[in-house]
Design a protein around this motif. Sequence first.
Motif, mmCIF file in Angstrom:
data_model
loop_
_atom_site.group_PDB
_atom_site.id
_atom_site.type_symbol
_atom_site.label_atom_id
_atom_site.label_comp_id
_atom_site.label_asym_id
_atom_site.label_seq_id
_atom_site.Cartn_x
_atom_site.Cartn_y
_atom_site.Cartn_z
ATOM 1 N N ASP A 164 0.828 -1.206 0.000
ATOM 2 C CA ASP A 164 0.000 0.000 0.000
ATOM 3 C C ASP A 164 0.860 1.252 0.000
ATOM 4 O O ASP A 164 1.264 1.739 1.061
ATOM 5 C CB ASP A 164 -0.891 0.039 1.262
ATOM 6 C CG ASP A 164 -1.821 -1.145 1.331
ATOM 7 O OD1 ASP A 164 -2.240 -1.612 0.268
ATOM 8 O OD2 ASP A 164 -2.115 -1.587 2.453
ATOM 9 N N LYS A 199 1.331 5.239 -0.314
ATOM 10 C CA LYS A 199 0.493 6.423 -0.116
ATOM 11 C C LYS A 199 1.350 7.663 -0.293
ATOM 12 O O LYS A 199 2.478 7.708 0.176
ATOM 13 C CB LYS A 199 -0.094 6.442 1.303
ATOM 14 C CG LYS A 199 -1.264 5.508 1.506
ATOM 15 C CD LYS A 199 -1.969 5.825 2.801
ATOM 16 C CE LYS A 199 -3.016 4.800 3.173
ATOM 17 N NZ LYS A 199 -3.959 4.540 2.101
ATOM 18 N N ASP A 211 0.515 11.852 -0.219
ATOM 19 C CA ASP A 211 -0.388 12.994 -0.171
ATOM 20 C C ASP A 211 0.447 14.256 -0.237
ATOM 21 O O ASP A 211 1.387 14.429 0.543
ATOM 22 C CB ASP A 211 -1.177 13.011 1.139
ATOM 23 C CG ASP A 211 -2.064 11.795 1.272
ATOM 24 O OD1 ASP A 211 -2.932 11.619 0.425
ATOM 25 O OD2 ASP A 211 -1.867 11.026 2.230
ATOM 26 N N GLY A 256 4.211 10.693 2.836
ATOM 27 C CA GLY A 256 4.193 9.511 1.988
ATOM 28 C C GLY A 256 4.607 8.299 2.772
ATOM 29 O O GLY A 256 5.242 8.392 3.824
ATOM 30 N N ASN A 267 7.461 5.477 6.554
ATOM 31 C CA ASN A 267 6.675 6.703 6.484
ATOM 32 C C ASN A 267 7.598 7.912 6.506
ATOM 33 O O ASN A 267 8.554 7.951 7.289
ATOM 34 C CB ASN A 267 5.712 6.789 7.669
ATOM 35 C CG ASN A 267 4.657 5.712 7.603
ATOM 36 O OD1 ASN A 267 3.849 5.688 6.690
ATOM 37 N ND2 ASN A 267 4.689 4.805 8.553
ATOM 38 N N SER A 290 -3.958 13.434 -3.688
ATOM 39 C CA SER A 290 -3.468 12.128 -3.246
ATOM 40 C C SER A 290 -3.032 11.337 -4.466
ATOM 41 O O SER A 290 -3.856 10.968 -5.302
ATOM 42 C CB SER A 290 -4.574 11.364 -2.502
ATOM 43 O OG SER A 290 -4.933 12.063 -1.346
ATOM 44 N N PHE A 319 -1.416 8.372 -4.440
ATOM 45 C CA PHE A 319 -1.675 6.937 -4.255
ATOM 46 C C PHE A 319 -2.771 6.772 -3.235
ATOM 47 O O PHE A 319 -2.867 7.553 -2.305
ATOM 48 C CB PHE A 319 -0.421 6.215 -3.745
ATOM 49 C CG PHE A 319 0.734 6.275 -4.678
ATOM 50 C CD1 PHE A 319 0.743 5.518 -5.836
ATOM 51 C CD2 PHE A 319 1.799 7.105 -4.410
ATOM 52 C CE1 PHE A 319 1.828 5.590 -6.690
ATOM 53 C CE2 PHE A 319 2.885 7.170 -5.260
ATOM 54 C CZ PHE A 319 2.893 6.414 -6.403
ATOM 55 N N ALA A 325 -1.267 8.957 10.218
ATOM 56 C CA ALA A 325 -2.007 9.154 8.971
ATOM 57 C C ALA A 325 -3.487 8.910 9.237
ATOM 58 O O ALA A 325 -3.860 7.875 9.786
ATOM 59 C CB ALA A 325 -1.507 8.192 7.910
ATOM 60 N N ALA A 371 -7.347 9.026 7.455
ATOM 61 C CA ALA A 371 -8.125 9.185 6.232
ATOM 62 C C ALA A 371 -9.143 10.303 6.434
ATOM 63 O O ALA A 371 -9.679 10.485 7.524
ATOM 64 C CB ALA A 371 -8.836 7.887 5.896
ATOM 65 N N ASP A 431 -7.755 18.105 4.149
ATOM 66 C CA ASP A 431 -6.433 17.494 4.028
ATOM 67 C C ASP A 431 -5.348 18.396 4.591
ATOM 68 O O ASP A 431 -5.483 19.620 4.621
ATOM 69 C CB ASP A 431 -6.116 17.244 2.553
ATOM 70 C CG ASP A 431 -7.053 16.228 1.939
ATOM 71 O OD1 ASP A 431 -7.935 15.748 2.670
ATOM 72 O OD2 ASP A 431 -6.909 15.933 0.744
ATOM 73 N N SER A 460 -5.143 10.684 2.095
ATOM 74 C CA SER A 460 -5.831 9.670 1.304
ATOM 75 C C SER A 460 -6.412 8.585 2.193
ATOM 76 O O SER A 460 -5.900 8.249 3.237
ATOM 77 C CB SER A 460 -4.857 9.050 0.315
ATOM 78 O OG SER A 460 -3.768 8.493 1.005
ATOM 79 N N GLY A 461 -7.471 8.036 1.749
ATOM 80 C CA GLY A 461 -8.130 6.956 2.451
ATOM 81 C C GLY A 461 -9.248 6.459 1.585
ATOM 82 O O GLY A 461 -9.443 6.917 0.465
#
Lengths: 729, 437
Positions: A164, A166, A168, A198, A216, A727, A729, B195, B197, B284, B330-331
Motif C-alpha cells: 500500500d 500512499k 499525499d 508519503g 513513512n 493524493s 496513491f 495518517a 483518512a 487534508d 488519502s483513504g
Amino acid sequence: MKEPTPRALVAALRATGCATRFTKRLAAGAAGPAVAVAAAAGMTLLAVAQAALAQATPPGAADAAPVRAEFDGRWVRPADTLVLRVPQRLAGADLRFVAAGTDVTALARAAGPGEFHVELRAAPLVPGESEFVVWRVDGSAWEEVARFALKVLTSAGFEKSRFDPKLDLANKSTVDSNARGSAVPPPRPTYADLTGRGGVGFEFARDRFGVEGSFNAAGSSYRNEALRYGELQSRAPKADLADYVVNTRWRDTTLTVGHLSWGTHPLLLSGYGSRGLMLGQKIGSRVDVSLAAMNGTGIVGYDNFLGLDSEQHRIYGAGLGVELVGGRPGALRAELALMDASLESRGNFNVGEVTDAETSRGLGLRLSGSTAGNRVRGDAAFARSRYVNPFDPQLAQGGTSQAVARTTHDARSANLAVDVVQGAQWFSPAQPFTTTLTLHHGRFAPLYRSIGASVSSDQQLDRAGLALRLGATQLQFNASRLEDNLDDVPTVLKNRTDTGGVTLTLPPAPWRGADPGRTWWPQLTLGTQRVHQFALNTPVIADSGIAASHRPDQVNRSHQLGLAWSREPLTLSYGASYATQDNRQPGRELADFANLGHQVTLGLRVLETLNVSIGLNRARNYSVEKDLASYTNGGTLGFDWTWAERWSLAANAGRTLADDSRDLSRTVDRTAQAQLSYRFSVPGPGRRLPGQVFVRYARQGNDVRDNVFGLSSQGVNTAWDAGLSLSLF
Amino acid sequence: MNRRFSALGAVLLALAWLLAAAAPAGAVTAVNPFGVNVRASGPTTVFLTFQALDPGETAVEAFWCGELQPGVLATNPTLQLPFAVQTADPCVPSSVYGRLPLRLDRSRPSTSAGVANFTDVMTIPASVARRAFQDAQAGLNSAFFYVRRFTGGIGGDKFVIVTCRMTGGGARVALALMNVRVAFDGERGTSTVLAVARGEAPPPFAARIQYNGTGVLKGRWEVLMPGDVEPTEDDLLTEATLPVERRALQRRYTLLDRFEIFLPPTGEAVIPGVDPKRLPHLADGAYKVLLRIEASDDKEADSNTGGGRIAHAGGVAGFPMPVLRYFVGSGESLAALAVDPRALQLIAPAHDQRLGAGDALVFAWVQTEPTPLARLEVEVDGKVAYSALVKAGTGSYAAPPFVRQQLAGKRARWRVVALDARGEPAARSEWRAFAVE
C-alpha cells in the motif's frame, strides 16, 4: 471385500477429486513422463474409490451426507471457482452462500446435479482467512446447513500479500494576514508552502515465511516545519523519514529492524521504544529468547538508519523466557533480562524531558503466573543495576565538576490479584458479580536507576485495592502508603504519603433488560481521594537548611463527578471536580486553596451530514491566604457540515475569560475560524486522483490587563488561508 | 569534608568576606526565591527572578556546588536568609556539581514596573541531585547551591546564590513539569506522524506527565491547522517558563478545550485529551495538537519580581511541550471520489429511517447505468458489518435475520457499489443512515 468405513469414503472422494485434476494436467502435458506411473496409480485409486463408493453407499444414504466443499482447508486464489457438492436432500432447496461476510449467491451456478460452482472471477474475494457458510432459506427463515474454512491467497499467490503506497501532497498558503494592536505579526505575512506525507506498507506471507513492514516520511518546503527542525534548525532536512519497521519471520525466528518496542521487565527494561534491531527465537513450545540493540533514545530521520551509529548512545538487551508449566502458556513463566546501556545527554524525539549522560548495566528476574481460570494472578520482579553518570561535557562546559560515584542497587516489586468471587450469577446471569483484591509492593533503593525503566528511586510503595463488579457497575477502593529516603539519611527530608480513594462507575442502564441506547439514564462516575503527605524526620537545620515550615504536612482532598448521556443523535456529558488543599506545617497554615470546576460538552448530530458541538467550562480557585478567588470561564461552539458529496463547511469559535475577585488581572482570549472545502478528482495514470481545495478564515484575539505588573495589551490576528491537496496513491 | 568550624573563626571569616565580597549598591541586588525545596532523587525546575540589574549587566554562567566558602556560609549558617550578592565565586571549587547546560537555559532579561530583572528557570538535572545526595549520604550538609554569575555591572562580576534543600519532591516543592509525552492511544500512537483518512476521527490521545510539587495545573488543548503560523519555541514553552510581560505574546491557536486539574503530590498524572471527534479531520493537510500549559497560582512557585509584584509560576518546565502530529489525507473515502455517485439512487431504507421490530430489512435502489454486479455494503461504527453481491437489474436485497440481529439497537449506514466486469468499482452511491430497533 472389506466394507469401507465412512472416513475411507470421504478419503476416496477427495482422492477422486485429486486424481481427476491430476489426470487433466497429464492430458494437458503439464506433467512429464516420469509421473506417468503415478498417473496410472491415481487412475487406479480413482477407480477403486468410485467402486468402493458405489458399493458402500446404500440407497437413501445421500440424505444424511454432508455438504462438501473442495476448497475446505485449502488455499484458493481470489478469482478461483469454489466447488460445492450438496446432498440429494437439498436438491431444489433455496440455498444461499455467504463467503467472508458477503452474500455471493449471485456468483453461484448449478454445474450439475448437486454441484454448485461459485465463480469469484466476477468479484474477487478479499485475501485472508474467513468462513464460507451455506444457508437454506425458507421464506424469511435462514437455516445454516454447512460451514467451511475459507482461505484466500493474494493475487500474487501469497497467503497474505499487501503493498500500500500512499503519497499525499498539500499546498497551503496564507493569502492575506493582519496583526492589529499588540498582536505579534506573523513572520511571513503571506506565503505558499508544500507539505506532504508519503509511505508504504507491505506484508507478504507464505508457509512459514513472512515479512511485513512500513516506511513513512513527512516533509515541508518550509524548513521550520521539518520533523527535525527543533534538533537541527537550519540543517534539518525538509523531507525526512518519520518512522519505519520491517519484521521478518521464518519458522520460529523473527528479526525486526526499525522502530521497535522491547523489554518486559518493569524495573530494568520495559517497553523501551527506539530504533534498532531485535532478534527473537522460539525454542520448542516453552522457551523463547530475544536479543535487541537499540538507539539510546527515540529518533527520526534517514541518517542513523539502524539507530546504532553511536556506541555511546546505545542500549543492548537480552531476554530469556521459560514457561515452567507445559500446556497452559502463562501458568507460570520465568524471565531473565540483561541490559547494558549508555546514553549521551540527548532527548527523545518529541518528548519533553530533562536529560543526562548515563550508563547502566543490570540484571532482572521476573516470575509471573496465574491459576487455571485466572482466579489468582500475579508477578514478582527483582533487578540489580549498576549505574553512573559519566562525564558530561554539556554539564562541565570546560570546567571541572565533582564526579558521580558508580553505585549498584536493587529494586523489587510484586503484584497479586485474587478474584475472591469470580463471575457469580447471584443477581442475574447477564450481570456476573466479581470481587477482586489487589496487592502491590515496590521497593526501589536510594540511587537505584535503570536507563530502560521509568522507576522513581528511593521509595517504597505498598498499595491495596478492592474492586466489586456487577456487570458493568464497579465500586473500587484503594489505599496506599509511600515512603522515601529509605536509608534514613538524617540531613535529607523523609516523607510519607498516605492515599485513599473510592471510585464508583454506574453504566447507563444498570438494571436488567434496559436498553443502553434508549435510556435517558446517564453513565455515572463518582470518585473521591484523600492524600496526606507529611515529614517523618526533623533534619538539623544547620546541616540541611530545612526549617519547620519546609517540612510538609499537607492534606489534599479531591472529588469528581461525571455524567454522560449517549442517545442518538445526542451525546452530552457533565463533569465536576472539587479539590482542596490543607497545609498544616508551622507558618503555612493558611497556604490553602479550594478549586471547583464544571465542564459540559454537547455533541448533536443534527443531520447525517451535520454535527454540532458545544463546550462550556468554569473553574473557580479560592486562595485562603490571599482571600482571592480566580475564575476561568470559557466556551466553544463548532460544527462540521458535509452538505454535498464534495462540499463541506466546518467552523468553530472559542472564548475564554480569566479574572479574579480583586480585579488584579483580566484576560480574554477569542478564537474563530471557518473553512470551506471542495473535493474533486483529476485523471491520473490508470485511475482518477482525488484532491481537495480549501479556503479558511481565522481570527484570534486577546485582551490582557494585569494591574499588578501594570501590563495591558490588546491584539488581533486575522488570516485568509487557502490550500490544494492531491493524493497520488 | 566536614564544614563545621569554630564560631570565632566563622565570625572572623564572615566579616572578612563581607568586607571583601559584598556587592555595592546598584548591581543585581537579590534573587527570589532565595531558597527552594528540590527533589533529592530526580530533576527539579524552579522559576527565579534576579532583581534590579544594572544597565548592561548580563548573566554569563550558572552552576551548582555543594559547599560554600566558609566565610560566605558563616553569614547565613542556617540557610534561612538570603545570601548577600557576592563579588567573588562563593563556591569551594572542588564541590562544583556542574553547570546549567545550554539546552536547559531558559533565562532572559525581564522588565517589571520599570525595573530591569533577569528571569531564570533553574532546571537541576538528576545527575546534579545525585551528586548532592551522595554527599549527603557521606555525612555532608544536604543543602547545595545554585549560583548565577553576572558581569558588566557596576563593581564587576556578581555572584547570586540560591539555596537548594533536599526533599521528596512533593509538597513544598514548586509545581513543575519534568517529563511530558503526548501520544495517540494504541498501536497507531507509535507513529511519528499519524495518517488519518479524510473523515476519519483520529484515535483518543492524552498527555502523560511526571511533575514535582502539587497544585492545580491549568491549560488548554489547541490545534494548529494547515495555513496557521508555525509555533516558535517560545510558543511551545509553558506560560510559567516565560517572564510575565512575555506571556501574553504567546501565539494562540484554535481552541479545542480547556482543562484545570488538581495534581496531588504523587508525581505522575495523565491529562486526558479532548474527544477525538473534535479534532479537525475533514480537510487534508498536516495538523498539530498543542498542549498549552498556563501559569497557575502555586505558592511554592511564586517569584517576587520586586516591589511585592509576584509572578505566579506554577507549571514551569525547562523544555518546550511536545506536539502531536497527524496528517489527514488519502483513504477509502477519498478513493471513492474516483467514481460517480449519481449512477446509483438509494430508495429504502430512507434516510435516517428507524425500522421497528416488525419491519423487514430490505434494501432497494435504482441503478441508471447497469453493470454485471452490484455490492450492497452495510457499516456499523465505520466497519463493514455485512455485504451482498446482487446481479444486475435486481435492485433489492432482503437482509438475513442474523444481520438484523447484529444491527439491533445500533445506528448503521448503507450504500451500493456498482461493479464492472473485472469486479472493480464503477460507481458508488452516497452513504445513507438507518437504525434497527
